[in-house]
Design a protein around this motif. Structure first.
Motif, PDB file in Angstrom:
ATOM      1  N   LYS A   1      52.696  56.203  56.742  1.00 39.04           N
ATOM      2  CA  LYS A   1      52.798  54.795  57.126  1.00 39.04           C
ATOM      3  C   LYS A   1      51.670  54.427  58.085  1.00 39.04           C
ATOM      4  O   LYS A   1      51.269  55.227  58.930  1.00 39.04           O
ATOM      5  CB  LYS A   1      54.153  54.513  57.783  1.00 39.04           C
ATOM      6  N   GLY A   2      51.150  53.231  57.921  1.00 42.37           N
ATOM      7  CA  GLY A   2      50.100  52.731  58.807  1.00 42.37           C
ATOM      8  C   GLY A   2      48.767  53.423  58.621  1.00 42.37           C
ATOM      9  O   GLY A   2      47.941  53.449  59.528  1.00 42.37           O
TER      10      GLY A   2
ATOM     11  N   GLU B   1      51.053  69.695  58.570  1.00 39.97           N
ATOM     12  CA  GLU B   1      52.243  70.551  58.590  1.00 39.97           C
ATOM     13  C   GLU B   1      52.970  70.503  57.255  1.00 39.97           C
ATOM     14  O   GLU B   1      53.401  71.537  56.743  1.00 39.97           O
ATOM     15  CB  GLU B   1      53.187  70.114  59.709  1.00 39.97           C
ATOM     16  N   LYS B   2      53.126  69.302  56.690  1.00 40.74           N
ATOM     17  CA  LYS B   2      53.807  69.161  55.406  1.00 40.74           C
ATOM     18  C   LYS B   2      53.027  69.851  54.286  1.00 40.74           C
ATOM     19  O   LYS B   2      53.614  70.507  53.426  1.00 40.74           O
ATOM     20  CB  LYS B   2      54.030  67.692  55.078  1.00 40.74           C
ATOM     21  N   ARG B   3      51.704  69.713  54.302  1.00 40.51           N
ATOM     22  CA  ARG B   3      50.868  70.360  53.281  1.00 40.51           C
ATOM     23  C   ARG B   3      50.993  71.878  53.363  1.00 40.51           C
ATOM     24  O   ARG B   3      51.154  72.557  52.342  1.00 40.51           O
ATOM     25  CB  ARG B   3      49.406  69.961  53.463  1.00 40.51           C
TER      26      ARG B   3
ATOM     27  N   SER C   1      48.534  62.137  65.464  1.00 42.35           N
ATOM     28  CA  SER C   1      49.864  62.722  65.212  1.00 42.35           C
ATOM     29  C   SER C   1      50.230  62.607  63.731  1.00 42.35           C
ATOM     30  O   SER C   1      50.918  63.476  63.190  1.00 42.35           O
ATOM     31  CB  SER C   1      50.923  62.053  66.087  1.00 42.35           C
ATOM     32  N   ILE C   2      49.779  61.543  63.070  1.00 44.18           N
ATOM     33  CA  ILE C   2      50.055  61.387  61.636  1.00 44.18           C
ATOM     34  C   ILE C   2      49.331  62.471  60.840  1.00 44.18           C
ATOM     35  O   ILE C   2      49.890  63.064  59.921  1.00 44.18           O
ATOM     36  CB  ILE C   2      49.647  59.982  61.143  1.00 44.18           C
ATOM     37  N   THR C   3      48.088  62.744  61.218  1.00 45.71           N
ATOM     38  CA  THR C   3      47.335  63.806  60.546  1.00 45.71           C
ATOM     39  C   THR C   3      47.992  65.159  60.769  1.00 45.71           C
ATOM     40  O   THR C   3      48.123  65.959  59.839  1.00 45.71           O
ATOM     41  CB  THR C   3      45.872  63.834  61.033  1.00 45.71           C
TER      42      THR C   3
ATOM     43  N   GLU D   1      50.675  62.983  48.356  1.00 45.85           N
ATOM     44  CA  GLU D   1      50.660  62.278  49.630  1.00 45.85           C
ATOM     45  C   GLU D   1      49.915  60.964  49.447  1.00 45.85           C
ATOM     46  O   GLU D   1      48.833  60.942  48.870  1.00 45.85           O
ATOM     47  CB  GLU D   1      49.941  63.152  50.667  1.00 45.85           C
ATOM     48  N   THR D   2      50.519  59.885  49.898  1.00 44.64           N
ATOM     49  CA  THR D   2      49.885  58.582  49.769  1.00 44.64           C
ATOM     50  C   THR D   2      49.675  57.963  51.144  1.00 44.64           C
ATOM     51  O   THR D   2      50.424  58.235  52.077  1.00 44.64           O
ATOM     52  CB  THR D   2      50.751  57.615  48.925  1.00 44.64           C
ATOM     53  N   ALA D   3      48.647  57.152  51.248  1.00 44.86           N
ATOM     54  CA  ALA D   3      48.394  56.377  52.459  1.00 44.86           C
ATOM     55  C   ALA D   3      48.843  54.948  52.195  1.00 44.86           C
ATOM     56  O   ALA D   3      48.604  54.389  51.123  1.00 44.86           O
ATOM     57  CB  ALA D   3      46.906  56.418  52.819  1.00 44.86           C
ATOM     58  N   GLU D   4      49.496  54.354  53.171  1.00 44.11           N
ATOM     59  CA  GLU D   4      50.102  53.032  52.982  1.00 44.11           C
ATOM     60  C   GLU D   4      49.101  51.966  52.538  1.00 44.11           C
ATOM     61  O   GLU D   4      49.385  51.167  51.654  1.00 44.11           O
ATOM     62  CB  GLU D   4      50.786  52.590  54.279  1.00 44.11           C
TER      63      GLU D   4
END
Length: 82
Positions: A50-51, A70-72, A63-65, A19-22
């Protein structure tokens, strides 16, 4: 030609979540690492937020967290149910 990297990488990594942060100084390293693993036939799940910046997930109600968590969790459930 198969290098030592290719011979050992498949033993160490059956599948990997990256997972990367933009806006993270490590963003490009994460992308390059995912590509290198993928080129070595490792199943890689890459999620580029993103962002975001490094440590974005400290904002627990974002919401991004929530989406990242959820993906993790989905990834961990998938690999531990193999």
């Amino acid at each position: 030609m198969i290098t030592v990297w290719h011979q050992s990488i498949n033993i160490l990594f059956l599948c990997t979540y990256i997972e990367t942060a933009e806006f993270d100084c490590l963003h490009d390293d994460g992308i390059n690492y995912a590509k290198r693993l993928n080129d070595s036939a490792v199943d890689v799940e890459l999620y580029e937020t993103k962002g975001t910046m490094h440590g974005f997930d400290i904002a627990g109600k974002s919401s991004i967290t929530a989406e990242s968590m959820e993906k993790r969790i989905r990834f961990l459930k998938r690999i531990f149910s193999m």
